[in-house]
Design a protein around this motif. Structure first.
Motif, short mmCIF file in Angstrom:
data_model
loop_
_atom_site.label_atom_id
_atom_site.label_comp_id
_atom_site.label_asym_id
_atom_site.label_seq_id
_atom_site.Cartn_x
_atom_site.Cartn_y
_atom_site.Cartn_z
N ASN A 173 -9.90 1.00 2.47
CA ASN A 173 -8.72 0.20 2.14
C ASN A 173 -8.90 -1.26 2.55
N ASN A 174 -9.28 -1.48 3.79
CA ASN A 174 -9.36 -2.86 4.30
C ASN A 174 -10.49 -3.66 3.64
N VAL A 175 -11.61 -2.98 3.36
CA VAL A 175 -12.71 -3.68 2.69
C VAL A 175 -12.28 -4.14 1.30
N LEU A 176 -11.63 -3.24 0.57
CA LEU A 176 -11.20 -3.60 -0.78
C LEU A 176 -10.09 -4.67 -0.75
N THR A 214 -2.53 -6.13 -2.57
CA THR A 214 -2.69 -5.13 -1.51
C THR A 214 -1.94 -3.85 -1.84
N ILE A 215 -0.69 -3.98 -2.26
CA ILE A 215 0.11 -2.79 -2.58
C ILE A 215 -0.48 -2.05 -3.78
N THR A 216 -0.91 -2.82 -4.79
CA THR A 216 -1.50 -2.19 -5.98
C THR A 216 -2.78 -1.45 -5.64
N THR A 217 -3.64 -2.11 -4.84
CA THR A 217 -4.91 -1.49 -4.45
C THR A 217 -4.66 -0.23 -3.63
N SER A 218 -3.71 -0.30 -2.69
CA SER A 218 -3.40 0.86 -1.85
C SER A 218 -2.90 2.03 -2.68
N THR A 219 -2.05 1.72 -3.65
CA THR A 219 -1.49 2.79 -4.49
C THR A 219 -2.59 3.45 -5.33
#
Length: 484
Positions: A173-176, A214-219
């Motif tokens: 998550n954090n890397v992306l 960030t929210i989109t990537t996490s989802t």
């Protein structure tokens, strides 16, 4: 006054603007040359001076709020006692700018004169702010590096597979997040700087973009990878902080990178402008030196030629007339060239040949000469003007004139191993062991040094025969350095 009227005034005989105490709010001065202009006590709020030359201009006691001086030349300008609230001086030349008792809210003035913007680098260099911000930035960097070490070690050494998968999910998550927000900063900083003037609004928009990314990537990660990777909910206690706090990292990163990119671009632009100015100064300096050399050579030759004609006026008027016509022909080569420093080798040889014809009239049978080019293709090469004529003149003056009997001058042009050689040989007395070069020879050496540096030489020798030999690398002759 309109802009057209101002341009007409600048094109007039005085070419200097005097508009003291004028109301010029919002006036467009962009790109004009206002050197030495007098705009004291004027209302110049929101005036556009973008790219304007204001060298030595006096704008003291003027209202300049919200004015734009972007890329303007304010060298030695006087902005004392002015209101400069929210003035844009990005890229302006501020050497010698006077800002005494000036209201300058955004930028600050260093003791040595130039304007210093309140950047992160400038703050870190200050005693108090540096001690506050420096350790904070250091702590964040060390903390981040420690987090990388911690999670990497957990993934590699933890015995619990569920804990390994959990830490791996956090790392992914954090890397992306970092990759996407940095790419966004690279792609959006320039367009936002062009479209949005307010710095705070740009950073606010970047922050919103970071949150959405960030929210989109996490989802997407949760729906595609994490469900399978975590194999259901972890059994560990949920001690996570509120999720909005985790958005601070991407927000700080995208704004930090945007700031660094902007500062780097401004620094690069300033360096490029300085290099361009130094290049122009060096080019102008070289041109001025060449002009001086050229200006001295022409009167020097004219003086010698007229002396030759004067000596024949009473003794042989026909020869004097012939010399005058040849001299007229010779000077056609030196006029009408629009200041070009280069002429073809063929023209340079014709100039030398005509000069020798002038002197042959005076010396008669005492002077014979030959001008020879080994390869006719060399005639098209372009050389600095007046390279051969001073050497030929010296051969006549110090060679033929000092010989008791007949003398000869040979001019030979040939190419060898990538160099062009220009040889001038005369049958007069040999060069002394300690020779002090005269002005003509020194001028050639100086001119070649200015134009070609180590790629050109001038040699004098008596072995195997007396000659002056000029050598110029052919590659340099195919790309002349200066023309105007």
């Amino acid at each position: 006054m309109t802009r057209d009227q101002l341009i007409q005034q600048l094109n007039g005989p005085t070419r200097r603007v005097r508009m003291m105490g004028s109301s010029l709010a919002g006036f467009d001065f962009s790109g004009l040359d206002l050197t030495g202009a007098d705009l004291r006590f004027s209302n110049l709020k929101r005036a556009n001076f973008q790219g304007t030359t204001l060298v030595g201009a006096d704008l003291s006691f003027s209202a300049l709020g919200h004015a734009t001086f972007e890329n303007a030349d304010l060298t030695d300008a006087n902005l004392s006692y002015c209101g400069l609230n929210k003035v844009n001086m990005d890229g302006a030349i501020l050497q010698g700018l006077h800002l005494n008792f000036t209201n300058l809210k955004r930028p600050v003035k260093r003791p040595d004169g130039p304007i210093e913007k309140l950047t992160l680098i400038a703050l870190l260099q200050k005693p108090v702010w540096g001690l506050l911000l420096g350790p904070l930035l250091g702590a964040l960097l060390v903390y981040g590096c420690s987090g990388i070490v911690y999670f990497t070690n957990q993934i590699l050494t933890a015995s619990d597979p569920q804990l390994v998968r959990l830490n791996l999910s956090i790392v992914i998550n954090n890397v992306l997040y970092g990759v996407f927000v940095v790419l966004a900063a690279y792609g959006l900083t320039d367009p936002l700087d062009r479209l949005i003037k307010s710095v705070w609004l740009r950073h606010l928009l970047l922050s919103a973009i970071a949150i959405v990314l960030t929210i989109t990537t996490s989802t997407i990660l949760y729906l595609t990878i994490e469900k399978t990777l975590l194999d259901g909910q972890p059994t560990y206690p949920n001690n996570n902080a509120p999720w909005p706090l985790y958005l601070l990292g991407p927000v700080l990163v995208i704004n930090g990178f945007a700031y660094i990119l902007r500062q780097g671009r401004q620094l690069n632009r300033k360096l490029t402008e300085q290099e361009f100015q130094l290049l122009n100064l060096e080019k102008l300096k070289t041109r001025a030196e060449l002009d001086a050399l050229q200006a001295k050579i022409n009167p020097h030759f004219l003086y010698n030629a007229l002396n030759s004609i004067a000596s024949l006026v009473h003794e042989d008027p026909d020869k004097a007339e012939e010399m005058t016509m040849l001299l007229s022909k010779l000077f056609r080569y030196t006029t009408g060239r629009d200041g070009d420093y280069f002429i073809s080798l063929a023209d340079e040889l014709e100039m030398a040949r005509t000069y020798l014809q002038v002197e042959q009239v005076r010396f008669g049978e005492r002077l014979a000469f030959r001008v020879d080019v080994a390869d006719p293709a060399l005639n098209a090469l372009r050389l600095p003007q007046f390279i051969l004529q001073p050497i030929v003149e010296n051969s006549v003056k110090h060679g033929i004139a000092k010989s008791g009997g007949p003398g000869r001058i040979d001019v030979e042009i040939y190419e060898k191993t990538g160099w062009l050689y220009l040889s001038v040989h005369d049958s007069g007395p040999a060069f002394p062991d300690t020779l002090n070069a005269g002005y003509g020879l020194r001028s050639i050496q100086d001119k070649l040094r200015l134009l070609y540096g180590d790629d050109a030489t001038v040699e004098l020798g008596n072995d195997p025969y007396k000659q002056v030999l000029i050598a110029i690398r052919l590659a340099r002759l195919k790309a002349p350095l200066i023309s105007r």
